[in-house]
Design a protein around this motif. Sequence first.
Motif, PDB file in Angstrom:
ATOM      1  N   ASN A  28       0.822  -1.218   0.000  1.00 12.73           N
ATOM      2  CA  ASN A  28       0.000   0.000   0.000  1.00 12.73           C
ATOM      3  C   ASN A  28       0.854   1.267   0.000  1.00 12.73           C
ATOM      4  OD1 ASN A  28       0.573  -0.739   2.831  1.00 12.73           O
ATOM      5  ND2 ASN A  28      -0.637   1.081   3.329  1.00 12.73           N
ATOM      6  N   ASN A  29       0.216   2.317  -0.504  1.00 18.43           N
ATOM      7  CA  ASN A  29       0.846   3.627  -0.684  1.00 18.43           C
ATOM      8  C   ASN A  29       1.513   4.142   0.593  1.00 18.43           C
ATOM      9  OD1 ASN A  29       1.434   6.203  -1.541  1.00 18.43           O
ATOM     10  ND2 ASN A  29      -0.656   6.720  -2.168  1.00 18.43           N
ATOM     11  N   VAL A  30       2.650   4.803   0.420  1.00 19.55           N
ATOM     12  CA  VAL A  30       3.326   5.431   1.559  1.00 19.55           C
ATOM     13  C   VAL A  30       2.548   6.640   2.086  1.00 19.55           C
ATOM     14  CG1 VAL A  30       5.661   4.648   1.024  1.00 19.55           C
ATOM     15  CG2 VAL A  30       4.805   6.749  -0.042  1.00 19.55           C
ATOM     16  N   ASN A  31       1.672   7.194   1.250  1.00 24.69           N
ATOM     17  CA  ASN A  31       0.698   8.164   1.757  1.00 24.69           C
ATOM     18  C   ASN A  31      -0.477   7.332   2.259  1.00 24.69           C
ATOM     19  OD1 ASN A  31       2.165  10.480   0.996  1.00 24.69           O
ATOM     20  ND2 ASN A  31       1.390  10.320  -1.094  1.00 24.69           N
ATOM     21  N   VAL A  50       7.639   3.653   6.155  1.00 20.99           N
ATOM     22  CA  VAL A  50       7.087   4.867   6.740  1.00 20.99           C
ATOM     23  C   VAL A  50       7.553   6.133   6.027  1.00 20.99           C
ATOM     24  CG1 VAL A  50       6.602   6.053   8.908  1.00 20.99           C
ATOM     25  CG2 VAL A  50       7.370   3.679   8.971  1.00 20.99           C
ATOM     26  N   LYS A  51       6.557   6.924   5.628  1.00 23.18           N
ATOM     27  CA  LYS A  51       6.810   8.272   5.125  1.00 23.18           C
ATOM     28  C   LYS A  51       6.329   9.217   6.217  1.00 23.18           C
ATOM     29  CE  LYS A  51       5.265  11.418   1.400  1.00 23.18           C
ATOM     30  NZ  LYS A  51       4.666  11.478   0.042  1.00 23.18           N
ATOM     31  N   ALA A  52       7.258   9.817   6.916  1.00 20.32           N
ATOM     32  CA  ALA A  52       6.873  10.646   8.065  1.00 20.32           C
ATOM     33  C   ALA A  52       7.392  12.066   7.895  1.00 20.32           C
ATOM     34  CB  ALA A  52       7.431  10.041   9.355  1.00 20.32           C
ATOM     35  N   SER A  61       6.601  14.349   5.889  1.00 15.15           N
ATOM     36  CA  SER A  61       6.907  14.626   4.489  1.00 15.15           C
ATOM     37  C   SER A  61       5.614  14.831   3.740  1.00 15.15           C
ATOM     38  CB  SER A  61       7.671  13.430   3.929  1.00 15.15           C
ATOM     39  OG  SER A  61       7.632  13.408   2.519  1.00 15.15           O
ATOM     40  N   GLU A  62       5.545  15.886   2.962  1.00 18.35           N
ATOM     41  CA  GLU A  62       4.368  16.166   2.130  1.00 18.35           C
ATOM     42  C   GLU A  62       3.051  15.923   2.881  1.00 18.35           C
ATOM     43  OE1 GLU A  62       5.048  13.937  -1.518  1.00 18.35           O
ATOM     44  OE2 GLU A  62       6.329  15.538  -2.277  1.00 18.35           O
ATOM     45  N   HIS A  63       2.907  16.568   3.998  1.00 17.17           N
ATOM     46  CA  HIS A  63       1.666  16.528   4.803  1.00 17.17           C
ATOM     47  C   HIS A  63       1.425  15.212   5.542  1.00 17.17           C
ATOM     48  CE1 HIS A  63       0.955  20.255   2.760  1.00 17.17           C
ATOM     49  NE2 HIS A  63       0.852  19.637   1.589  1.00 17.17           N
ATOM     50  N   TRP A 106      12.390   3.379   6.849  1.00 20.21           N
ATOM     51  CA  TRP A 106      12.042   4.783   7.120  1.00 20.21           C
ATOM     52  C   TRP A 106      12.534   5.628   5.960  1.00 20.21           C
ATOM     53  CZ3 TRP A 106       9.324   6.512  11.411  1.00 20.21           C
ATOM     54  CH2 TRP A 106       9.301   7.898  11.644  1.00 20.21           C
ATOM     55  N   ARG A 107      11.612   6.307   5.287  1.00 20.68           N
ATOM     56  CA  ARG A 107      12.014   7.042   4.088  1.00 20.68           C
ATOM     57  C   ARG A 107      12.651   8.397   4.411  1.00 20.68           C
ATOM     58  NH1 ARG A 107       8.000   8.376   0.539  1.00 20.68           N
ATOM     59  NH2 ARG A 107       8.997   7.779  -1.400  1.00 20.68           N
ATOM     60  N   CYS A 108      13.635   8.753   3.620  1.00 22.65           N
ATOM     61  CA  CYS A 108      14.348  10.029   3.828  1.00 22.65           C
ATOM     62  C   CYS A 108      13.865  11.119   2.891  1.00 22.65           C
ATOM     63  CB  CYS A 108      15.846   9.829   3.647  1.00 22.65           C
ATOM     64  SG  CYS A 108      16.538   8.764   4.903  1.00 22.65           S
ATOM     65  N   PHE A 109      12.745  10.887   2.231  1.00 29.66           N
ATOM     66  CA  PHE A 109      12.185  11.893   1.331  1.00 29.66           C
ATOM     67  C   PHE A 109      11.476  12.953   2.176  1.00 29.66           C
ATOM     68  CE2 PHE A 109       8.663  13.183  -1.635  1.00 29.66           C
ATOM     69  CZ  PHE A 109       9.454  13.829  -2.545  1.00 29.66           C
ATOM     70  N   VAL A 110      12.285  13.760   2.833  1.00 30.91           N
ATOM     71  CA  VAL A 110      11.772  14.761   3.761  1.00 30.91           C
ATOM     72  C   VAL A 110      12.347  16.107   3.346  1.00 30.91           C
ATOM     73  CG1 VAL A 110      11.771  15.544   6.157  1.00 30.91           C
ATOM     74  CG2 VAL A 110      11.672  13.101   5.662  1.00 30.91           C
ATOM     75  N   LEU A 135      18.587   1.935  -1.124  1.00 36.40           N
ATOM     76  CA  LEU A 135      18.365   2.838  -2.257  1.00 36.40           C
ATOM     77  C   LEU A 135      16.927   2.717  -2.744  1.00 36.40           C
ATOM     78  CD1 LEU A 135      19.279   4.473  -4.862  1.00 36.40           C
ATOM     79  CD2 LEU A 135      20.076   2.281  -5.770  1.00 36.40           C
ATOM     80  N   GLU A 136      16.270   3.848  -2.986  1.00 33.82           N
ATOM     81  CA  GLU A 136      14.919   3.833  -3.557  1.00 33.82           C
ATOM     82  C   GLU A 136      14.959   4.348  -4.991  1.00 33.82           C
ATOM     83  OE1 GLU A 136      11.744   5.587  -1.160  1.00 33.82           O
ATOM     84  OE2 GLU A 136      10.709   6.278  -2.969  1.00 33.82           O
ATOM     85  N   LEU A 137      14.454   3.539  -5.909  1.00 33.12           N
ATOM     86  CA  LEU A 137      14.352   3.944  -7.312  1.00 33.12           C
ATOM     87  C   LEU A 137      12.879   3.980  -7.692  1.00 33.12           C
ATOM     88  CD1 LEU A 137      17.137   1.605  -8.755  1.00 33.12           C
ATOM     89  CD2 LEU A 137      17.331   4.070  -8.342  1.00 33.12           C
ATOM     90  N   HIS A 165       0.033  16.480 -12.364  1.00 35.33           N
ATOM     91  CA  HIS A 165       0.197  15.150 -12.982  1.00 35.33           C
ATOM     92  C   HIS A 165       1.610  14.904 -13.514  1.00 35.33           C
ATOM     93  CE1 HIS A 165      -0.041  16.826 -16.999  1.00 35.33           C
ATOM     94  NE2 HIS A 165      -1.157  17.462 -16.654  1.00 35.33           N
ATOM     95  N   HIS A 166       2.374  15.991 -13.792  1.00 34.59           N
ATOM     96  CA  HIS A 166       3.790  15.850 -14.147  1.00 34.59           C
ATOM     97  C   HIS A 166       4.059  15.257 -15.530  1.00 34.59           C
ATOM     98  CE1 HIS A 166       4.758  15.814  -9.542  1.00 34.59           C
ATOM     99  NE2 HIS A 166       4.345  16.992  -9.987  1.00 34.59           N
ATOM    100  N   TYR A 167       3.117  15.396 -16.451  1.00 43.30           N
ATOM    101  CA  TYR A 167       3.381  14.956 -17.833  1.00 43.30           C
ATOM    102  C   TYR A 167       3.336  16.182 -18.742  1.00 43.30           C
ATOM    103  CZ  TYR A 167       3.199  12.097 -22.071  1.00 43.30           C
ATOM    104  OH  TYR A 167       3.485  11.497 -23.275  1.00 43.30           O
TER     105      TYR A 167
HETATM  106  O1  GCW Z   1       7.491  11.932  -6.424  1.00 47.92           O
HETATM  107  C1  GCW Z   1       6.662  12.341  -5.403  1.00 47.92           C
HETATM  108  C2  GCW Z   1       5.330  11.998  -5.938  1.00 47.92           C
HETATM  109  C3  GCW Z   1       4.325  11.675  -4.862  1.00 47.92           C
HETATM  110  C4  GCW Z   1       4.936  10.665  -3.911  1.00 47.92           C
HETATM  111  C5  GCW Z   1       6.183  11.252  -3.283  1.00 47.92           C
HETATM  112  C6  GCW Z   1       6.903  10.279  -2.357  1.00 47.92           C
HETATM  113  C7  GCW Z   1       3.802   8.887  -2.791  1.00 47.92           C
HETATM  114  O2  GCW Z   1       4.884  13.068  -6.752  1.00 47.92           O
HETATM  115  O3  GCW Z   1       3.193  11.169  -5.502  1.00 47.92           O
HETATM  116  O4  GCW Z   1       4.048  10.253  -2.907  1.00 47.92           O
HETATM  117  O5  GCW Z   1       7.082  11.592  -4.296  1.00 47.92           O
HETATM  118  O6  GCW Z   1       7.864   9.672  -2.812  1.00 47.92           O
HETATM  119  O7  GCW Z   1       6.532  10.144  -1.219  1.00 47.92           O
END
Ligand code: GCW
Length: 682
Positions: free
Chosen positions: A203-206, A285-287, A289-291, A322-326, A389-391, A530-532
């Motif tokens: 399931n989604n990290v959000n 865990v995405k903590a 980060s982005e709300h 634990w994700r570092c996308f902060v 590493l996250e790709l 949407h990023h396209y």
């Molecule tokens: O790339 C961004 C995306 C989000 C994503 C976020 C993340 C799941 O636009 O959709 O959220 O990164 O990696 O947490």
Amino acid sequence: TIGDYDPCWLRYERIEDEALAEQYRKWCGNLTVLGSSPILESARDELTAGISSLLGVAPALSRDLRDFPSLVLTASAEGRGWVDRRVWEGLDEEGYLLKTVERGGDAFLLLLGKTDRGALYGAFHLLRLMQTRRPLHSLEIVENPGNRLRMINHWDNLDGSVERGYAGKSLFFRKGRIVRRLDRIRDYARLLASAGINAISINNVNVGPDECRLITGSLLPDVARLADVFRAYGIRMFLSVNFASPMWIGGLSTADPLDPEVRRWWRERAEEIYRHIPDFGGFVVKADSEHQPGPLTYNRDHAEGANMLAEALRPHGGLVVWRCFVYNFQDWRDRSTDRARAAYDHFKPLDGRFVDNVVLQVKNGPMDFQVREPVSPLFGAMERTNQMLELQITQEYTGQQKDLCFLVPQWKEVLDFDTHAAGKGSTVKAIVGGKVFPCRHSGMAGVSNVGDDRNWTGHTLAQANLYGFGRLAWNPDLSAEEIAEEWVRLTFGHDSRVVETLRDMLLESWRVYELYTAPLGVGWMVKPGHHYGPDVDGYEYSYWGTYHYADHRGIGVDRTMKTGTGFTGQYFSPNRERFESLETCPDELLLFFHHVPYTHRLKSGETVIQHIYNTHFEGVERVEDFIRRWTRLKGKIDAERYEHVLSKLREQLENAREWRDVINAYFFRKSGIPDEKGRKIY
Ligand code: GCW
């Protein structure tokens, strides 16, 4: 056999060369399986199905060595007796050996796993040898995985939607529930295991309020059904959790990681999860980060947050990923913050504070999966912390599975990047392979690109990214060329025109995508949301903090220590100096690190502005060329896939033209400098 959807690289088409098939039959006619376990049974079933389909006859099955086996599948002590002790001891838990064993005047093929998981990987290896027409006599193959964790992260929501998904709906969820039929999921597990994957988060990290229920009694029995399917293929189940779950679903008034009630709540959750799934992998865990909620709300740091969850999982052998996308939101007026710096600034000071069942998951670049970014300076910078590493396999910023973009060449550059963290040779692959600093858990995670589309990935050729991710996670030393050719042969057969054309198109495609999109490492310039497609200023005046700073004189972000945000200082020497200096900064990353005039000359000899024009015209021509090359394969590929790819390529051409014209027009108007070649700019 696979249902009403594409079998991807597990097609096992009948081998037409009778002489070769006859040789293979000699080794595959009698299959003896020693030992038993669900995973060993999967291996046996895979061999039986694959061999039957490739060779037209099912192997005779036996459990007794006296039945003159030609192939022996095992992870047992008996099998061990046939191999050198040193070879056996050199096998990791998931390693295997494929070896021709002489017995009397006879010989058989031994497929020996250190454990049943190793045997399963060995079975897929043997099938791959036949699928790619390799000889089977006098084999001696020893393989160990290059990474311990080889994980797929899904961003699937319980309502069936997939965040950044470009291939239909979720395979797992529909309308708030877990799907009832599991046959396609079993085939998904087979695909993943055949590429070497051993972990999955579904399931989604959000994580929204609905998804919080995944760790409660209401949904755990269903999660456990999925876990059973994956387990039979050696894949451990993880779940993404919301840090504020104790409040969302636990009725507590806080999620403070140091609060005893909160700690107790998570311990009880863990206990219940493990009652349903005894080998549960752990939490992603995405903590903060982005709300998403996190420990910072309570004035606790990431280590306190992660360790609290790790403590709950530890008695059961679970991990916290634990994700570092902060990063901090920033106002575009504020030029002192730099999103590129954020992960390092947040996490580096915490080195040594994470307990050993926490792994930090770091995106390949400091920003967010752009077509070109430098490698994140966090790799190797935390020598007392587990890192992985996250790709992004899903093509959020790289064409959304409409455009062809084979990402393995990009990932290879990341894996081979030398961080110099412990001197020369401290490559990213060595760090996440656990070879530079001692770390108990490490590896690679990839964000899934699959959905319930008939072809799984939206663009059929995007299957190569999923396959390539798995193969690289298993063996990061494989080359992009090897992986591309292997995938093409498995998926499209062996006609030399098909193999060469497709392999080359795959290998060129990332560069081509880069040519017609954002130039020289500056990134973004995509339509917000949407990023396209192109929108040069889409994020320029936003709070997400990603800018190009283009004006009438120049473009790029000054991230130097001397005059800019100081980001270059986060790298070890000599990378730090290499990126800091205009003279040594590689062209393809120039605008990531420096702000320069349009007339600045690149190492290629071109000016920046002329480079922008040239690459954007070239990008479109290269897509036109893809279409020409593809149409020469007509009749050599089944009509369904042929037409499908052709229509995708035509869509890509539209996108490439749009990018070319928007980017060229924008920079022509900004700079006032005409194209030296006088081509059409609007
Ligand atoms: O790339 C961004 C995306 C989000 C994503 C976020 C993340 C799941 O636009 O959709 O959220 O990164 O990696 O947490």
